[in-house]
Scaffold this active site. Structure first.
Site, PDB file in Angstrom:
ATOM      1  CD  GLN A 115      -3.730  -4.354   6.454  1.00  0.00           C
ATOM      2  OE1 GLN A 115      -3.793  -3.287   5.840  1.00  0.00           O
ATOM      3  NE2 GLN A 115      -4.184  -5.475   5.947  1.00  0.00           N
ATOM      4  CE  LYS A 157      -3.935  -2.305   2.127  1.00  0.00           C
ATOM      5  NZ  LYS A 157      -4.687  -2.683   3.326  1.00  0.00           N
ATOM      6  CG  ASP A 188      -9.597   0.418   5.218  1.00  0.00           C
ATOM      7  OD1 ASP A 188      -9.339  -0.126   4.125  1.00  0.00           O
ATOM      8  OD2 ASP A 188      -8.889   0.290   6.238  1.00  0.00           O
TER       9      ASP A 188
HETATM   10  N1  GUN Z   1      -7.234  -6.456   6.279  1.00  0.00           N
HETATM   11  C1  GUN Z   1      -7.645  -7.183   5.223  1.00  0.00           C
HETATM   12  N2  GUN Z   1      -8.223  -6.405   4.290  1.00  0.00           N
HETATM   13  C2  GUN Z   1      -8.173  -5.150   4.780  1.00  0.00           C
HETATM   14  C3  GUN Z   1      -8.587  -3.892   4.263  1.00  0.00           C
HETATM   15  O1  GUN Z   1      -9.158  -3.758   3.173  1.00  0.00           O
HETATM   16  N3  GUN Z   1      -8.325  -2.815   5.058  1.00  0.00           N
HETATM   17  C4  GUN Z   1      -7.733  -2.925   6.263  1.00  0.00           C
HETATM   18  N4  GUN Z   1      -7.550  -1.817   6.972  1.00  0.00           N
HETATM   19  N5  GUN Z   1      -7.335  -4.076   6.772  1.00  0.00           N
HETATM   20  C5  GUN Z   1      -7.560  -5.177   6.023  1.00  0.00           C
END
Ligand code: GUN
Length: 287
Positions: free
Chosen positions: A97, A53, A120
């Site tokens: 995350q 990311k 998100d």
């Molecule tokens: N863990 C797995 N997928 C995601 C996501 O799309 N966003 C976040 N913040 N954590 C995750």
């Protein structure tokens, strides 16, 4: 044989477009959109996701701030960090995350992120706006699915969309986005009866349950479009989706591969949301 929907190529197009938009944004405003990622603990998959990311963010010309905290971080410490990021004018998007260590309640943290910086799309304000059909920051994976459908010019209106999986991250928001695009939507889950028959009625199948090859090729209606959100590793190391790809692709008109389908779209849409959040923040300031 089905058309293979090339998520890698679509994600690259989105990222190329974004890079140009970010250039324009920087010229107009004198600063770049900024994303903060927060990783708590040592989950190896999370480490890879967060690294990717940040790399993608910098590749698009945005600022990325990485915060890595120990497994022993308390809920209060993480809440304080979120508060500081909420107040930091250089940060337009905040991503914590998941999953978080067990001493931290994810809900508490997600609800503390300013809805305006919630790239998100997990905050109840953004979820509520999605339900109501109002503009909002949208959950990245389902948003990426909508882009993939757009890339094949799929006309969603009036179609029977069957979603297998009811998670807050994918299944539920995907259902709302498809509903907003005028599909007739069914959400299936572990208690659904006669799942194969429900899937057989689908013009569009979205599989998001996290079980390898759970959706059988024989369940797919001739000509259906299949979107596979799963990423599962088999004991022999092979990556597979939630759909039995080989059999399904004999019946589907279009299908996403794993890897290289939905996966690359999630990060592309995260970048998109970060630029949107930066733009909207300015709009609020100038109002
Ligand atoms: N863990 C797995 N997928 C995601 C996501 O799309 N966003 C976040 N913040 N954590 C995750």
């Amino acid at each position: 044989m089905a058309q293979i929907i090339d998520g890698k190529a679509v994600a690259q197009r989105v990222r190329d477009d974004l890079k140009k938009e970010v250039e324009i944004f920087k010229k107009q405003n004198g600063f770049a959109p900024g994303l903060a990622t927060v990783l708590v603990g040592e989950n190896p998959a999370s480490k890879v996701y967060v690294k990717n990311k940040n790399k993608a963010c910098e590749g698009a010309g945005m600022v990325s701030e990485q915060i890595v905290l120990s497994d022993a971080t308390s809920e209060k410490e993480l809440l304080d960090l979120v508060q500081r990021l909420n107040e930091n004018p250089k940060i337009h998007g905040i991503l914590v995350q998941l999953p978080l260590p067990k001493q931290i309640r994810s809900d508490k943290i997600l609800n503390a992120i300013s809805p305006a910086k919630d790239v998100d799309g997990f905050h109840p304000v953004n979820v509520g706006n999605l339900v109501a059909g109002n503009p909002c920051l949208k959950s990245c994976t389902p948003f990426g699915i909508m882009k993939l459908l757009e890339s094949i010019n799929y006309d969603i209106a009036g179609k029977n969309a069957v979603i297998v999986g009811r998670s807050n991250i994918v299944g539920k928001p995907a259902a709302l986005m498809l509903l907003a695009a005028h599909a007739t939507v069914t959400i299936c889950h572990s208690k659904t009866q006669n799942l194969p028959d429900v899937v057989r009625g689908a013009d569009l199948v979205v599989a998001a349950i996290g079980k390898p090859q759970f959706v059988k090729g024989s369940w797919i209606k001739e000509g259906a479009v299949v979107i596979d959100v799963g990423i599962n590793r088999l004991p022999d190391g092979k990556l597979v989706g939630d759909v039995e790809f080989d059999e399904a692709s004999k019946r589907a008109s279009a299908i996403t591969p794993v890897p290289g389908g939905v996966g690359p779209m999630t990060i592309a849409m995260l970048l998109w949301n970060t630029l949107e959040a930066a733009r909207a923040g300015l709009a609020a300031k100038n109002a």
